[in-house]
Scaffold this active site. Structure first.
Site, short mmCIF file in Angstrom:
data_model
loop_
_atom_site.label_atom_id
_atom_site.label_comp_id
_atom_site.label_asym_id
_atom_site.label_seq_id
_atom_site.Cartn_x
_atom_site.Cartn_y
_atom_site.Cartn_z
N CYS A 7 46.67 28.59 3.60
CA CYS A 7 45.90 27.37 3.39
C CYS A 7 44.53 27.48 4.06
O CYS A 7 44.43 27.85 5.23
CB CYS A 7 46.68 26.18 3.95
SG CYS A 7 45.72 24.65 3.95
N CYS B 59 49.42 19.21 6.24
CA CYS B 59 48.15 19.90 6.46
C CYS B 59 47.32 19.17 7.52
O CYS B 59 46.82 19.78 8.47
CB CYS B 59 47.40 19.98 5.15
SG CYS B 59 46.06 21.18 5.13
N GLY C 228 74.97 14.91 -9.31
CA GLY C 228 74.35 15.63 -10.43
C GLY C 228 74.61 15.00 -11.78
O GLY C 228 74.00 15.40 -12.77
N CYS D 19 44.28 24.49 6.98
CA CYS D 19 45.08 24.51 8.21
C CYS D 19 45.62 25.90 8.54
O CYS D 19 46.16 26.12 9.61
CB CYS D 19 46.23 23.50 8.13
SG CYS D 19 47.53 24.00 7.00
N CYS E 271 47.10 23.38 1.20
CA CYS E 271 48.47 22.84 1.18
C CYS E 271 48.55 21.69 0.18
O CYS E 271 47.65 20.85 0.13
CB CYS E 271 48.84 22.28 2.55
SG CYS E 271 49.12 23.51 3.81
#
Lengths: 302, 275
Positions: free
Chosen positions: A263, A294, A54, A266, A288
């Site tokens: 979606c 997808c 980080g 899909c 998606c």
């Protein structure tokens, strides 16, 4: 000028058609564009970043053959960790076929002649702009993020000297002041992307402009996550299996986005959806954002 | 160092009960800018619950003194000891930066003359008050907001304006907001630099009234820098008169203002305009 510096017309034609892996990298460039000294310098920065999860490690960012904001940081990180045997996947907002993804993929095909793929599980290195693939990553993969502004405190405290001190002393009250302000104005935490996280219980980090939908995927991810900011000259990292905690209030816990739709291509119900405008009469559909996920789901259904 | 000083210094290190120690002890403080002396040989004790006014003309070293004792500036020589919550006197310039900054946002408050220096102008009034609470670990939005509302009331600001930005507030309201922001973590020591500086007379009077009731209610200690003897008379227990970087007279407020001994204090007191 030596022979190798001259351009071979047959070869550049081959590159444009994506057959570069058969004939090797463009001899006009060093492997993966950057020179070896630069790659070593960037690897040192990456090692330091991995050692201090980080923490933003400054590095001598190079001028790249693309504009700032197009992923110069991510490209430099990818270039310095890339080997000839690696398989590269590049996504832009989750999709493999958008401008940024296509041009960066071409760049590495030409300069390093690496194999590329659109399949998440086949890639050893995935460079991403703003999304984490829906398919969980494994320990032998590396996720490289392109970061525009690495400093999460930048818009709260403009002085770099002060933000560094705040990181060093762990004075992160200001970050919650921003979340407080969100709730006071909107009734809920309205930050939806670049949602601040605490890495390994110490440094607060900006996960680049990924949607907060992806924040839980960062938590204890088996893959190594590297972040490169070219213009701001910073590299930071989350080592595998590191705790990543999204900041929140006790009575306003962290939540990810949810959609009423699924979606339309899909039928997936648990993915991050993009709203696509389909005509100029208000027509729109939700699909998606992860194009590989997808496509594969649709192929499986057929 | 005189014999009594030495005993005093010794006592503060040995196990003296905290109630017998001053909150803040400044010993022979000196500060110069380049070759230009701004403060020379300033020593005083500040006791819990006591308000000390530092008065003097512009350029007499008041603000330098305040910045030195609040660790915003480093001093050239001398010692500034503060009685920490655990009852130990510690030299604030020997503290680590982390400890000093922690002290600054918990145990101390600093009220600037210009509220814009002490406030975050880009976030709402509520967030301004919330900042110190969050900095010491408050993570419950409802509680933080409740406390912020409560403090808006205590400094006589309309709590309906909790979500307004401070730049929509008048000067007097900004100053009250700054005071609320400082007092929310219940500091023990507040530094005030001309807190009523840029305000008109009626607003000044109300603010002074508010300050006086708050410091009595909360048992605050304060070092108050002002050039206004009326402010000093109203708020402070003791007064320190400075001239040219040196303390020329010190004593109880009423005593100094009613019977000034040093020619400069006499001049100051006699230059108050009669109404």
């Amino acid at each position: 000028m030596t022979q190798s510096a001259q351009k071979n017309p047959a070869q550049s034609e081959a590159v444009e058609h994506g057959h570069a892996d058969k004939i090797g990298p463009d001899p006009n460039y060093n492997f993966a564009y950057l020179d070896e000294q630069t790659k070593r310098m960037i690897r040192r920065a990456i090692l330091k970043a991995v050692a201090i999860p980080g923490y933003q490690v400054p590095f001598a960012s190079r001028e790249m053959p693309m504009p700032y904001g197009w992923g110069t940081g991510g490209v430099q990180v990818t270039a310095s960790i890339l080997g000839p045997d690696d398989v590269l996947k590049v996504i832009d907002q989750g999709a493999d076929d958008t401008t940024n993804a296509v041009s960066i993929r071409q760049f590495f095909v030409r300069t390093a002649a690496v194999e590329t793929t659109e399949h998440t599980e086949e890639a050893s290195i995935i460079q991403t702009r703003h999304r984490i693939p829906e398919k969980p990553l494994s320990e032998d993969q590396i996720l490289v993020y392109q970061v525009p502004i690495p400093e999460p405190l930048r818009f709260l405290e403009p002085r770099e000297s002060e933000t560094r001190k705040m990181h060093a002393l762990g004075e992160y009250g200001l970050m919650h002041v921003k979340l407080y302000e969100d709730i006071a104005t909107h009734g809920h935490i309205a930050t939806t992307y670049a949602y601040p996280v605490k890495v390994n219980s110490h440094y607060i980090m900006d996960p680049s402009p990924t949607p907060k939908f992806d924040n839980p995927k960062m938590h204890r991810m088996p893959a190594l996550q590297l972040f490169g900011a070219g213009r701001e000259k910073r590299i930071y990292a989350i080592p595998p299996h590191t705790a990543v905690y999204s900041l929140d209030f006790e009575d306003h816990p962290f939540e990810i986005q949810q959609w009423e739709q699924s979606c339309e291509l899909c039928g997936a119900e648990n993915t991050f959806l993009d709203e696509v405008v389909t005509d100029d009469r208000g027509g729109r559909m939700f699909v998606c954002s992860d194009s590989d996920h997808c496509n594969r789901k649709r192929e499986a259904a057929e | 160092m005189t014999q009594t000083d030495r005993t005093r210094a010794h006592m503060s290190q040995a196990g003296t009960p905290a109630s017998e120690l001053p909150l803040l002890r400044v010993t022979e403080l000196a500060k110069s800018y380049g070759g230009l002396p701004a403060c020379r040989d300033v020593s005083f004790d500040l006791w819990p619950g006591e308000i000390l006014a530092v008065v003097g003309e512009s350029g007499s070293g008041k603000t330098t003194l305040l910045k030195c004792i609040s660790a915003l500036l480093s001093c050239d020589t001398g010692q500034i000891e503060y009685l920490m919550r655990d009852g130990v006197m510690r030299d604030i310039h020997a503290l680590s930066e982390a400890e000093r900054r922690f002290l600054m946002r918990t145990d101390w408050g600093f009220v600037h003359q210009n509220p814009r220096e002490g406030l975050r102008m880009r976030v709402s009034a509520g967030a301004n008050i919330a900042e110190r609470m969050i900095a010491v670990g408050a993570r419950n939005y409802g509680k933080i907001r409740g406390a912020a509302e409560n403090w808006m009331d205590r400094v006589e600001l309309d709590s309906a304006r909790l979500d307004h930005q401070p730049n929509t507030f008048s000067g007097g309201m900004q100053q009250r907001l700054q005071i609320a922001r400082n007092l929310v973590t219940h500091p023990r020591l507040v530094f005030m630099d001309e807190p009523t500086g840029g305000l008109d007379v009626s607003v000044q009077a109300r603010l002074l009234d508010l300050l006086r009731s708050l410091v009595t209610k909360l048992q605050l200690s304060a070092v108050l820098v002002t050039h206004d003897l009326a402010v000093a008379r109203l708020l402070s227990h003791r007064i320190m008169v400075m001239q040219g970087g040196e303390v020329v007279e010190t004593g109880l407020t009423d005593q100094v203002l009613d019977d000034p001994q040093h020619p400069y204090s006499q001049m100051l007191v006699s230059s108050i305009l009669p109404v």
